[in-house]
Scaffold this active site. Structure first.
Site, PDB file in Angstrom:
ATOM      1  N   CYS A 150       0.873  -1.268   0.018  1.00 56.22           N
ATOM      2  CA  CYS A 150       0.125  -0.156  -0.041  1.00 56.22           C
ATOM      3  C   CYS A 150       1.043   1.212  -0.093  1.00 56.22           C
ATOM      4  CB  CYS A 150      -0.836  -0.083   1.335  1.00 56.22           C
ATOM      5  SG  CYS A 150      -0.151   0.064   2.733  1.00 56.22           S
ATOM      6  N   THR A 151       0.124   2.446   0.291  1.00 53.82           N
ATOM      7  CA  THR A 151       1.209   3.610  -0.002  1.00 53.82           C
ATOM      8  C   THR A 151       2.319   3.908   0.795  1.00 53.82           C
ATOM      9  OG1 THR A 151      -1.077   4.690  -0.346  1.00 53.82           O
ATOM     10  CG2 THR A 151       0.812   6.102  -0.127  1.00 53.82           C
TER      11      THR A 151
END
Ligand SMILES: [Zn+2]
Ligand SMILES: [Zn+2]
Length: 317
Positions: free
Chosen positions: A184-185
């Site tokens: 994810c980010t």
């Protein structure tokens, strides 16, 4: 002259008094003139704040003095200036809104039962060693649309709750016996997601340590990442190398773009891809869903193509 910076960090640790942490963080960030979003929970903290470089550094220094936050990975990046119009500091039941606060356990080492960490430098090696391994995007579909790891599985999810619902509906049961590498980010969503997947019977779950942010810093466009990284501030997206092309396509002209616009229907406001040229020309004001199914109540008079501010303040939830 001020140099805008943004810092992203999280820490999973039991906080006996989240409200006290909230008050301290609010006082600290506002005294330094920072904007952004800070979520505090009984399980820890998740923050993205921005402002002048000196203020951001002072914020990190002070935040580090709290023992539970001392070893967090503080990720600094360049801001565009005025990246966050305001400061929001809240206590929430979850740091990431999966809708499963009671399923997640946190101790002094972090989330209990999470996936094994893979450093960005070790990702290619793991994939080469385990040809059946699969990259799993732990973000929302709209984020993955403009950039993702090559060959990744992308869930159909408008929110993190949707992602968990997809998991529970068995959409990824065929991956349960394969090595799954979540990303994810900045890594916070995968801390929880990887634990939830393991609880649901995924046999071998990894999480990309430091997320796409740290991977992109290490490899630029020379690795396994393609396109743009969606970010939750006024920048909207960042690229890791000059000239990196987005995987997104303008809904009006089909050209590559990483630029999202809000649907002009106030009842919808969904984000859709529209390139700067089409935005300037006033083309395509509604999202794909609204143009595919125009509602009877839609206004008859054409609206002037005004530039509307984007609502990009949402944190990854
Ligand atoms: Zn276009
Ligand atoms: Zn719409």
């Amino acid at each position: 002259m001020s140099v805008p910076k943004i810092v992203l960090f999280y820490a999973f640790a039991p906080l006996p008094d989240p409200e006290a942490v909230r008050l301290w963080q609010r006082a600290l960030a506002s005294s330094l003139g920072l904007g952004g979003r800070i979520i505090v929970a009984a399980h820890g903290i998740n923050a993205t704040v921005g402002g002048d470089v000196a203020a951001v550094k002072a914020y990190v220094k002070q935040t580090r003095q709290y023992p539970a936050f001392a070893d967090a990975d503080y990720k600094l990046s360049d801001g565009a200036g005025d990246d966050f119009p305001r400061l929001s500091v809240r206590v929430r039941p979850e740091l990431v809104t999966f809708g499963a606060p009671d399923e997640v356990r946190v101790d002094e080492h972090g989330v209990v039962g999470g996936g094994r960490r893979v450093a960005p430098e070790d990702l290619a090696g793991l994939l080469a060693e385990r040809p059946d391994a699969v990259m799993f995007d732990g973000r929302n579909t709209m984020e993955a649309r403009i950039g993702r790891f090559r060959g990744a599985v992308v869930p159909r999810a408008e929110t993190t709750r949707d992602l968990l619902a997809e998991l529970d509906a068995g959409a990824f049961d065929h991956l349960k016996d394969r090595p799954v590498i979540t990303y994810c980010t900045g890594g916070v969503r995968c801390e929880v997601l990887s634990a939830l997947m393991r609880r649901r019977g995924f046999a071998e779950v990894y999480q990309l340590d430091g997320g796409i942010v740290r991977y992109g810093e290490a490899f630029g466009s020379d690795g396994l990442w393609d396109g743009s990284l969606y970010v939750f501030d006024r920048r909207m997206h960042v690229e890791f190398a000059p000239g990196a092309h987005s995987l997104g396509r303008c809904g009006a002209c089909g050209e590559p773009t990483a630029d999202y616009a809000n649907c002009s229907d106030p009842a919808c406001r969904r984000m859709f891809l529209r390139c700067p040229a089409c935005t300037a020309a006033g083309r395509l004001r509604e999202c794909g869903q609204c143009t595919a199914a125009p509602r009877a109540a839609a206004p008859l008079a054409p609206r002037p193509p005004t530039a509307e501010p984007l609502t990009a303040e949402r944190s990854p939830s």
